[in-house]
Write a protein that holds these residues in place. Structure first.
Motif, short mmCIF file in Angstrom:
data_model
loop_
_atom_site.label_atom_id
_atom_site.label_comp_id
_atom_site.label_asym_id
_atom_site.label_seq_id
_atom_site.Cartn_x
_atom_site.Cartn_y
_atom_site.Cartn_z
N GLY A 1 19.53 -6.33 -22.93
CA GLY A 1 18.85 -7.11 -23.95
C GLY A 1 17.47 -7.57 -23.56
N LEU A 2 16.87 -7.01 -22.48
CA LEU A 2 15.52 -7.38 -22.11
C LEU A 2 14.55 -6.85 -23.15
N PRO A 3 13.58 -7.63 -23.57
CA PRO A 3 12.63 -7.13 -24.56
C PRO A 3 11.71 -6.09 -23.95
N GLU A 4 11.41 -5.07 -24.74
CA GLU A 4 10.48 -4.04 -24.29
C GLU A 4 9.05 -4.57 -24.47
N ARG A 5 8.22 -4.34 -23.44
CA ARG A 5 6.85 -4.80 -23.49
C ARG A 5 5.93 -3.60 -23.67
N SER A 6 4.87 -3.82 -24.39
CA SER A 6 3.87 -2.76 -24.57
C SER A 6 2.54 -3.25 -24.03
N GLY A 7 1.76 -2.38 -23.49
CA GLY A 7 0.47 -2.75 -22.93
C GLY A 7 -0.29 -1.52 -22.50
N ASP A 8 -1.36 -1.73 -21.80
CA ASP A 8 -2.23 -0.65 -21.39
C ASP A 8 -1.96 -0.17 -19.98
N GLU A 9 -1.04 -0.81 -19.25
CA GLU A 9 -0.78 -0.45 -17.87
C GLU A 9 0.72 -0.33 -17.62
N LEU A 10 1.04 0.54 -16.69
CA LEU A 10 2.41 0.62 -16.20
C LEU A 10 2.52 -0.27 -14.98
N HIS A 11 3.37 -1.27 -15.08
CA HIS A 11 3.55 -2.25 -14.00
C HIS A 11 4.85 -1.92 -13.26
N ILE A 12 4.73 -1.81 -11.93
CA ILE A 12 5.88 -1.50 -11.08
C ILE A 12 5.97 -2.57 -10.01
N LEU A 13 7.17 -3.12 -9.84
CA LEU A 13 7.41 -4.12 -8.80
C LEU A 13 8.67 -3.75 -8.04
N VAL A 14 8.55 -3.61 -6.74
CA VAL A 14 9.69 -3.35 -5.86
C VAL A 14 9.76 -4.51 -4.87
N ARG A 15 10.89 -5.22 -4.87
CA ARG A 15 11.03 -6.42 -4.05
C ARG A 15 12.32 -6.36 -3.26
N ASN A 16 12.23 -6.73 -1.97
CA ASN A 16 13.42 -6.81 -1.14
C ASN A 16 13.30 -8.04 -0.23
N PRO A 17 14.41 -8.76 -0.01
CA PRO A 17 14.35 -9.94 0.86
C PRO A 17 14.00 -9.54 2.29
N LEU A 18 13.36 -10.46 2.99
CA LEU A 18 13.06 -10.23 4.40
C LEU A 18 14.30 -10.41 5.24
N VAL A 19 14.41 -9.61 6.26
CA VAL A 19 15.54 -9.71 7.19
C VAL A 19 14.96 -10.10 8.54
N LEU A 20 15.33 -11.31 9.01
CA LEU A 20 14.83 -11.81 10.29
C LEU A 20 15.94 -11.73 11.32
N GLY A 21 15.57 -11.27 12.52
CA GLY A 21 16.54 -11.20 13.61
C GLY A 21 17.66 -10.22 13.35
N ARG A 22 17.37 -9.10 12.73
CA ARG A 22 18.40 -8.12 12.41
C ARG A 22 18.83 -7.38 13.66
N ASP A 23 20.05 -6.92 13.63
CA ASP A 23 20.59 -6.09 14.70
C ASP A 23 20.54 -4.62 14.28
N GLY A 24 20.67 -3.75 15.27
CA GLY A 24 20.70 -2.32 14.97
C GLY A 24 19.35 -1.68 15.24
N PRO A 25 19.29 -0.38 15.11
CA PRO A 25 18.06 0.35 15.45
C PRO A 25 16.95 0.08 14.45
N LEU A 26 15.74 -0.01 14.95
CA LEU A 26 14.58 -0.18 14.12
C LEU A 26 13.94 1.18 13.84
N VAL A 27 13.58 1.39 12.60
CA VAL A 27 12.88 2.62 12.23
C VAL A 27 11.38 2.33 12.27
N PRO A 28 10.63 3.03 13.08
CA PRO A 28 9.21 2.71 13.21
C PRO A 28 8.46 2.97 11.92
N GLY A 29 7.44 2.13 11.68
CA GLY A 29 6.57 2.30 10.53
C GLY A 29 5.15 2.59 10.97
N SER A 30 4.42 3.37 10.17
CA SER A 30 3.07 3.77 10.56
C SER A 30 2.00 3.21 9.63
#
Length: 424
Positions: free
Chosen positions: A353-382
């Motif tokens: 039931g979310l209303p559809e919005r119209s406009g001149d731009e495509l808006h994209i938002l990707v959000r994820n909570p921060l994980v502090l002090g996590r265990d397990g292997p870290l995947v390197p980022g560049s």
């Protein structure tokens, strides 16, 4: 490189016509010197037979004519110096006439116009005493002076014509070199852009697949008590992700090996492929909540491809740096620029039931909570993914924002937000 080559290059930079002579020019100068020497000898024989000049004077004047002819070997490198020496010879004997004319032509060809006219005038002035008081053949001195001036003027004109042609040839060669250098520069620029495009595609494809492999392998390493069904599903995901990564790598390497440019890669994904991307990530164990406010996912290819890469990069980063969390994705059309969308809106699912919005731009938002002090292997980022996204959006006329923010619930989360102009 020899010590002589830089000096030759510097001389060529000051006067392109004073460069080292090619082989055919050396032969031509040798021919001119030999012709002038033969003329001097023939003139001496004729003077001896006519009785005009005899004895030691004949010998020394003939020697002067031959030595002056030998100087023509340097008429291209040092035309003014050779001309000055031959002007002195021309002032005392006719035996150096041919050599003098070649010297005047050389100055007119290889030196500026004012220098050529000055040397020609010098030859004419120094010839006057010889025409007035030298041994003659009965011709009037005024007529002899007029003939000498006319011959010198004609020789100077011919040298200027040859110099103009030489200037034109040099200018055309320089233009050709400049055009060739510009073409090489454009080619290198196109190659650099193509390498950059391939590298960006490699990162987008391989980073996503390898992160899936890393996530499943990390889960198998940590959760040693998984039931056989879960282990088999993780192994299946690892197999398919590895296979897709290998296919993408093989395709890119094939493009590099063949040296082709253009759209030689496989058809690029669009917004319509986002559903498959979400299902692939969920099958690998990710928790994704999607708020899709777009009425239609079948938009134009450039916008859809860029939007797909933004979502893919956001999911890849969340999978590498915040595994086990719920990733929220928002897709909407908006003309209001950066929005203050709260985290509560993001947990809505399409069709709620979310209303559809119209406009001149495509808006994209990707959000994820921060994980502090996590265990397990870290995947390197560049950070290459964010750089590539920024470049993609700049080309598309959009913009990108990313960083850590606090959502409506007060929780720190990483936000990746993009705005892409909607095609009209």
């Amino acid at each position: 490189m020899s010590s002589r080559e830089p000096r030759e290059r510097s001389a060529f930079a000051k006067d392109p016509r004073s460069r080292p002579r090619p082989g055919n020019a050396k032969l031509l100068d040798l021919f001119y010197a030999a012709l002038s020497a033969l003329a001097a000898l023939a003139w001496g024989v004729a003077a001896s037979e006519s009785g005009q000049i005899t004895g030691d004077a004949l010998f020394w004047l003939m020697l002067l004519g031959v030595v002056g002819s030998a100087l023509l070997w340097w008429r291209r490198r040092h035309p003014v110096r050779v001309a000055l020496v031959l002007a002195c010879c021309f002032a005392v004997t006719d035996f150096a006439l041919v050599a003098a004319l070649f010297a005047v032509a050389g100055v007119a060809t290889y030196r500026p116009r004012r220098v050529a006219f000055a040397v020609t005038a010098l030859f004419a002035v120094m010839r006057v005493p010889f025409a007035l008081w030298g041994p003659g053949d009965g011709t009037s001195p005024l007529v002899a002076i007029a003939v000498d001036v006319a011959v010198l003027a004609l020789t100077t004109w011919y040298g200027r014509v040859m110099g103009s042609r030489l200037d034109l040839v040099i200018a055309l060669r320089e233009q050709a070199r400049a055009a060739e250098a510009a073409a090489l520069e454009r080619t290198e620029l196109l190659r650099a852009k193509e390498r950059e495009r391939i590298a960006r595609e490699m990162h987008d494809v391989l980073a996503h697949q390898i992160s899936l492999v890393s996530l499943q392998a990390g889960a198998l390493k940590i959760r040693k008590d998984l039931p056989p069904e879960e282990v088999a599903r993780a192994a299946e995901t690892i197999y398919h992700s590895s296979h897709q990564a290998m296919e993408g790598l093989r395709e890119i390497l094939g493009v590099l090996r063949m040296g082709t440019v253009g759209n030689s890669l496989q058809p690029q994904p669009t917004l319509a492929d986002l559903c498959s991307l979400f299902e692939e990530c969920r099958a690998a164990g990710m928790s994704i909540e999607v708020a899709n406010r777009l009425p239609d996912l079948s938009t134009a290819s450039p916008v859809g491809r860029t939007a797909y890469r933004v979502v893919q990069e956001g999911l890849t980063n969340a999978r590498k740096h915040a595994p086990g969390t719920t990733v929220h994705v928002l897709l909407e059309r908006s003309g209001d620029g950066p929005s203050a969308t709260s985290g509560n809106e993001l947990v809505e699912r399409p069709g709620d039931g979310l209303p559809e919005r119209s406009g001149d731009e495509l808006h994209i938002l990707v959000r994820n909570p921060l994980v502090l002090g996590r265990d397990g292997p870290l995947v390197p980022g560049s950070q290459f993914g964010m750089i590539g996204l920024a470049e993609r959006l700049e080309v598309a006329g959009g913009r990108l924002e990313h960083g850590v923010r606090r959502d409506a619930a007060g929780q720190l989360a990483f936000h990746l937000e993009a705005w892409i102009p909607w095609p009209k």
